[in-house]
Design an enzyme around this catalytic site. Structure first.
Site, PDB file in Angstrom:
ATOM      1  CB  ALA A   1      -0.935   0.013   1.208  1.00  0.00           C
ATOM      2  CG  ASP A   2       3.375   4.491  -1.066  1.00  0.00           C
ATOM      3  OD1 ASP A   2       3.091   5.648  -0.692  1.00  0.00           O
ATOM      4  OD2 ASP A   2       4.531   4.039  -1.025  1.00  0.00           O
ATOM      5  CD  GLN A   3      -2.552   8.802   1.865  1.00  0.00           C
ATOM      6  OE1 GLN A   3      -1.820   9.213   2.759  1.00  0.00           O
ATOM      7  NE2 GLN A   3      -3.838   8.563   2.055  1.00  0.00           N
TER       8      GLN A   3
END
Length: 222
Positions: free
Chosen positions: A94-96
Site C-alpha cells: 500500500a502507498d499514498q
C-alpha cells in the site's frame, strides 16, 4: 499499468509476527495500516519492503504517469518486493500520494516545511490517492486505487502553529503534513471520500479482495 520489480526493489525485512501462519503479510511499516487490519480481525504478519520510492516515482512521472497511477505502482512495488522473499504468501502492498495544484508532495522535512505547506494549501482543495495491491508468487493478483478530495479552511499561521504544537513529531510521518485522526482535523472545511482511503489503506475493497484470495486470514487464531 503493472510494475516490474527490478532495481528499485530491495530486500524485505520482517518486523513483526502475530503468531499466525505466514500466509498473509502486510508489506508496510505504517502503524496506521497495521492497526486497521488488526481492528478488522485479520491474521497477518508484517514486513518492511525495501523499495526506492523516489526512483520509482521519477521513472513513472517521466513516462507521464499521474499521481493516482503512481500510488498504484508504489503499492505494487512493495507487494512484489516482499513476495519475492516469501512467494507462498499473499502480500499486501500500500502507498499514498498527494496532488496539490498538479504537483506532488512528500513528507515534510521539518516543522517549518510543514507549516509553509499547510499555509500554501489554506482555503484550497487537494487530492489524496491511496493504492493497494496483492501479490503472490512474485505476481500482482489484484490492485486498486481510491481517491479522496479534501478542502482546507482559510486559516492563519497562528492556527497552524497551534495545531503543529499538538501534533508533535507524528506530523513528519504524514505525506500530507497533517493527520485527520489528530488535531489537524480542525483545519478542514470539507472531505469527500472514504475515511480509510484518507488514512492510506482502501480497506473495504481490500477486505473484499482478501475474502477471495486469502479467506483463511479471516479465521480466528489459535
Amino acid at each position: 499499468m503493472g510494475f516490474n520489480c527490478e532495481s528499485a526493489c530491495g530486500k524485505a525485512r520482517s518486523v513483526s509476527n502475530r503468531k499466525s501462519p505466514a500466509m498473509l503479510i502486510l508489506a508496510s511499516k505504517s502503524t496506521t495500516r497495521k492497526s486497521l487490519l488488526e481492528n478488522a480481525g485479520l491474521r497477518f504478519s508484517v514486513a518492511s519492503a525495501g523499495v526506492d520510492e523516489r526512483e520509482i516515482e521519477q521513472a513513472a512521472l517521466t513516462r507521464g504517469e499521474n499521481r493516482a497511477g503512481l500510488a498504484s505502482l508504489l503499492a505494487q512495488a512493495k507487494a512484489l518486493a516482499v513476495s519475492a522473499m516469501t512467494p507462498q504468501a499473499l502480500v499486501i502492498g500500500a502507498d499514498q500520494t498527494i496532488a496539490f495544484q498538479d504537483q506532488g508532495l512528500h513528507k515534510p522535512l521539518d516543522r517549518e516545511d510543514a507549516a509553509e505547506r499547510l499555509m500554501a494549501m489554506a482555503g484550497k482543495s487537494h487530492q489524496l490517492h491511496s493504492g493497494v495491491a496483492l501479490a503472490r508468487g512474485g505476481k500482482i493478483v489484484w490492485s486498486t486505487v481510491e481517491t479522496a478530495v479534501l478542502t482546507f479552511k482559510s486559516f492563519t499561521r497562528k492556527t497552524v502553529d497551534r495545531v503543529l504544537d499538538l501534533e508533535g513529531e507524528a506530523i513528519f510521518d504524514s505525506v500530507a503534513a497533517y493527520r485527520l485522526e489528530g488535531p489537524s482535523i480542525r483545519l478542514f472545511e470539507s472531505i469527500e471520500g472514504d475515511y480509510f482511503t484518507i488514512l492510506g489503506l482502501p480497506l473495504l475493497p481490500l477486505l473484499a479482495a482478501l475474502e477471495q484470495h486469502a479467506p483463511e486470514s479471516f479465521e480466528p487464531g489459535s
